[in-house]
Scaffold this motif. Structure first.
Motif, PDB file in Angstrom:
ATOM      1  N   VAL A   1       0.851  -1.197   0.000  1.00 24.04           N
ATOM      2  CA  VAL A   1       0.000   0.000   0.000  1.00 24.04           C
ATOM      3  C   VAL A   1       0.887   1.248   0.000  1.00 24.04           C
ATOM      4  N   LEU A   2       0.560   2.178  -0.872  1.00 23.52           N
ATOM      5  CA  LEU A   2       1.391   3.356  -1.096  1.00 23.52           C
ATOM      6  C   LEU A   2       1.507   4.230   0.155  1.00 23.52           C
ATOM      7  N   PRO A   3       2.619   4.956   0.288  1.00 30.04           N
ATOM      8  CA  PRO A   3       2.858   5.769   1.484  1.00 30.04           C
ATOM      9  C   PRO A   3       1.719   6.750   1.767  1.00 30.04           C
ATOM     10  N   GLY A   4       1.331   6.820   3.028  1.00 29.41           N
ATOM     11  CA  GLY A   4       0.318   7.776   3.447  1.00 29.41           C
ATOM     12  C   GLY A   4      -1.111   7.331   3.252  1.00 29.41           C
ATOM     13  N   ILE A   5      -1.329   6.231   2.534  1.00 32.81           N
ATOM     14  CA  ILE A   5      -2.685   5.715   2.369  1.00 32.81           C
ATOM     15  C   ILE A   5      -2.980   4.791   3.543  1.00 32.81           C
ATOM     16  N   GLN A   6      -4.010   5.119   4.296  1.00 28.20           N
ATOM     17  CA  GLN A   6      -4.339   4.389   5.516  1.00 28.20           C
ATOM     18  C   GLN A   6      -5.178   3.151   5.211  1.00 28.20           C
ATOM     19  N   ILE A   7      -4.807   2.032   5.770  1.00 27.92           N
ATOM     20  CA  ILE A   7      -5.647   0.834   5.677  1.00 27.92           C
ATOM     21  C   ILE A   7      -6.716   0.928   6.761  1.00 27.92           C
ATOM     22  N   VAL A   8      -7.969   0.776   6.371  1.00 24.25           N
ATOM     23  CA  VAL A   8      -9.093   0.835   7.305  1.00 24.25           C
ATOM     24  C   VAL A   8      -9.819  -0.501   7.277  1.00 24.25           C
ATOM     25  N   PRO A   9     -10.553  -0.855   8.346  1.00 23.85           N
ATOM     26  CA  PRO A   9     -11.174  -2.182   8.380  1.00 23.85           C
ATOM     27  C   PRO A   9     -12.101  -2.439   7.205  1.00 23.85           C
ATOM     28  N   SER A  10     -12.856  -1.445   6.836  1.00 22.16           N
ATOM     29  CA  SER A  10     -13.682  -1.543   5.628  1.00 22.16           C
ATOM     30  C   SER A  10     -13.954  -0.138   5.118  1.00 22.16           C
ATOM     31  N   GLY A  11     -14.290  -0.063   3.853  1.00 21.76           N
ATOM     32  CA  GLY A  11     -14.589   1.245   3.284  1.00 21.76           C
ATOM     33  C   GLY A  11     -15.828   1.862   3.881  1.00 21.76           C
ATOM     34  N   VAL A  12     -16.837   1.047   4.149  1.00 24.30           N
ATOM     35  CA  VAL A  12     -18.073   1.598   4.717  1.00 24.30           C
ATOM     36  C   VAL A  12     -17.833   2.082   6.149  1.00 24.30           C
ATOM     37  N   TRP A  13     -16.943   1.406   6.881  1.00 19.99           N
ATOM     38  CA  TRP A  13     -16.548   1.894   8.209  1.00 19.99           C
ATOM     39  C   TRP A  13     -15.949   3.289   8.091  1.00 19.99           C
ATOM     40  N   ALA A  14     -15.038   3.465   7.137  1.00 21.07           N
ATOM     41  CA  ALA A  14     -14.383   4.757   6.958  1.00 21.07           C
ATOM     42  C   ALA A  14     -15.377   5.840   6.568  1.00 21.07           C
ATOM     43  N   LEU A  15     -16.306   5.514   5.689  1.00 17.66           N
ATOM     44  CA  LEU A  15     -17.307   6.499   5.290  1.00 17.66           C
ATOM     45  C   LEU A  15     -18.153   6.934   6.477  1.00 17.66           C
ATOM     46  N   GLY A  16     -18.495   5.984   7.333  1.00 16.72           N
ATOM     47  CA  GLY A  16     -19.269   6.303   8.520  1.00 16.72           C
ATOM     48  C   GLY A  16     -18.486   7.165   9.490  1.00 16.72           C
ATOM     49  N   ARG A  17     -17.234   6.781   9.754  1.00 18.83           N
ATOM     50  CA  ARG A  17     -16.406   7.534  10.691  1.00 18.83           C
ATOM     51  C   ARG A  17     -16.152   8.960  10.175  1.00 18.83           C
ATOM     52  N   ALA A  18     -15.903   9.095   8.898  1.00 21.34           N
ATOM     53  CA  ALA A  18     -15.648  10.420   8.336  1.00 21.34           C
ATOM     54  C   ALA A  18     -16.853  11.334   8.519  1.00 21.34           C
ATOM     55  N   GLN A  19     -18.049  10.796   8.339  1.00 23.53           N
ATOM     56  CA  GLN A  19     -19.250  11.602   8.535  1.00 23.53           C
ATOM     57  C   GLN A  19     -19.447  11.961  10.008  1.00 23.53           C
ATOM     58  N   GLU A  20     -19.061  11.039  10.902  1.00 28.68           N
ATOM     59  CA  GLU A  20     -19.113  11.354  12.324  1.00 28.68           C
ATOM     60  C   GLU A  20     -18.155  12.497  12.676  1.00 28.68           C
ATOM     61  N   GLU A  21     -17.090  12.645  11.881  1.00 27.28           N
ATOM     62  CA  GLU A  21     -16.124  13.727  12.098  1.00 27.28           C
ATOM     63  C   GLU A  21     -16.495  14.990  11.325  1.00 27.28           C
ATOM     64  N   GLY A  22     -17.704  15.042  10.815  1.00 20.13           N
ATOM     65  CA  GLY A  22     -18.193  16.261  10.183  1.00 20.13           C
ATOM     66  C   GLY A  22     -18.027  16.356   8.685  1.00 20.13           C
ATOM     67  N   CYS A  23     -17.644  15.274   8.020  1.00 23.36           N
ATOM     68  CA  CYS A  23     -17.491  15.291   6.569  1.00 23.36           C
ATOM     69  C   CYS A  23     -18.845  15.104   5.879  1.00 23.36           C
ATOM     70  N   GLY A  24     -19.099  15.890   4.852  1.00 25.12           N
ATOM     71  CA  GLY A  24     -20.220  15.600   3.968  1.00 25.12           C
ATOM     72  C   GLY A  24     -19.873  14.402   3.100  1.00 25.12           C
ATOM     73  N   TYR A  25     -20.893  13.737   2.562  1.00 27.29           N
ATOM     74  CA  TYR A  25     -20.685  12.518   1.771  1.00 27.29           C
ATOM     75  C   TYR A  25     -21.012  12.772   0.307  1.00 27.29           C
ATOM     76  N   ILE A  26     -20.126  12.323  -0.586  1.00 33.79           N
ATOM     77  CA  ILE A  26     -20.386  12.363  -2.028  1.00 33.79           C
ATOM     78  C   ILE A  26     -20.005  11.009  -2.613  1.00 33.79           C
ATOM     79  N   PHE A  27     -20.919  10.411  -3.374  1.00 35.19           N
ATOM     80  CA  PHE A  27     -20.638   9.159  -4.070  1.00 35.19           C
ATOM     81  C   PHE A  27     -19.812   9.481  -5.309  1.00 35.19           C
ATOM     82  N   ALA A  28     -18.645   8.855  -5.408  1.00 33.70           N
ATOM     83  CA  ALA A  28     -17.731   9.130  -6.521  1.00 33.70           C
ATOM     84  C   ALA A  28     -17.586   7.937  -7.450  1.00 33.70           C
ATOM     85  N   GLY A  29     -18.514   6.972  -7.351  1.00 35.26           N
ATOM     86  CA  GLY A  29     -18.469   5.805  -8.223  1.00 35.26           C
ATOM     87  C   GLY A  29     -19.234   6.051  -9.506  1.00 35.26           C
ATOM     88  N   GLU A  30     -19.694   4.963 -10.094  1.00 35.06           N
ATOM     89  CA  GLU A  30     -20.389   5.086 -11.380  1.00 35.06           C
ATOM     90  C   GLU A  30     -21.878   4.863 -11.177  1.00 35.06           C
TER      91      GLU A  30
END
Length: 225
Positions: free
Chosen positions: A196-225
């Motif tokens: 894994v490239l330098p500075g990229i954090q491994i998280v237990p799951s992507g959905v966990w990270a999305l949830g935690r980021a929103q708990e820290e005040g981040c707005g959510y944007i879907f960037a998929g297709e």
């Protein structure tokens, strides 16, 4: 091999989607997942601490579940650009991109792209339709992005942008590749994890990270297709 890899990838897509449906639960009984490495307490603590580094008045998290021609990275850059244009400095901004599901190859170096044909596996193609044999969005070359001024992951990290990769998806896909190529799943997973490239954090799951980021005040944007 191309057909087998594509079939395997499709078989596991359901297991990586949101929601605990019956089909999702049955997918996790597949032998590929039987010896899936656990996310340790230490790793969880590191991921939690990393989330606490989110800063600034303007916070966003991008759900990078698909390659989507680099838009999970492009929109990260665009968030900084727009906030700069409206008077906010980089240190008052955080854009996080969560690389999960089919978006995980952008967390890996060129060597793994070549070895495991990530461009073919994850359908990341050049303008001429041929698959990439390198990571086009970490240190982009001319023509990788639609505009030359767009910055890649490495440059955005230097500005304070945050990128993480889903351990669950990494485990599933490395296990699938190991099964199809006759390798040890743990060895392949550990190879991917170490790369894994330098500075990229491994998280237990992507959905966990999305949830935690929103708990820290981040707005959510879907960037998929």
């Amino acid at each position: 091999m191309k057909t087998t890899r594509t079939t395997t990838r499709r078989n596991f897509m359901g297991a990586m989607m949101l929601g605990a449906t019956a089909s999702t639960l049955s997918a996790f009984t597949n032998p590929i997942l039987a010896g899936m490495p656990e996310f340790t307490t230490s790793e969880m603590n590191d991921a939690e601490a990393w989330m606490k580094t989110i800063k600034g008045s303007h916070r966003i998290v991008y759900d990078g579940s698909y390659p989507h021609k680099g838009f999970p990275i492009i929109w990260n850059w665009a968030f900084y650009l727009s906030n700069n244009e409206t008077g906010s400095a980089d240190d008052d901004v955080t854009a996080m991109t969560v690389l999960r599901h089919d978006g995980i190859p952008f967390a890996f170096p060129d060597a793994l792209w070549k070895k495991y044909s990530f461009g073919e596996m994850f359908h990341v193609k050049k303008a001429d339709g041929t698959p990439y044999d390198r990571n086009p969005y970490y240190e982009p070359q001319e023509g990788d992005f639609p505009l030359p001024m767009i910055q890649g992951i490495k440059d955005m990290q230097a500005r304070g942008a945050m990128f993480c990769v889903c351990n669950l998806a990494m485990s599933v896909y490395s296990g699938a590749v190991a099964q199809q190529t006759g390798q040890d799943p743990t060895a392949v997973y550990e190879e991917w994890k170490a790369a894994v490239l330098p500075g990229i954090q491994i998280v237990p799951s992507g959905v966990w990270a999305l949830g935690r980021a929103q708990e820290e005040g981040c707005g959510y944007i879907f960037a998929g297709e």
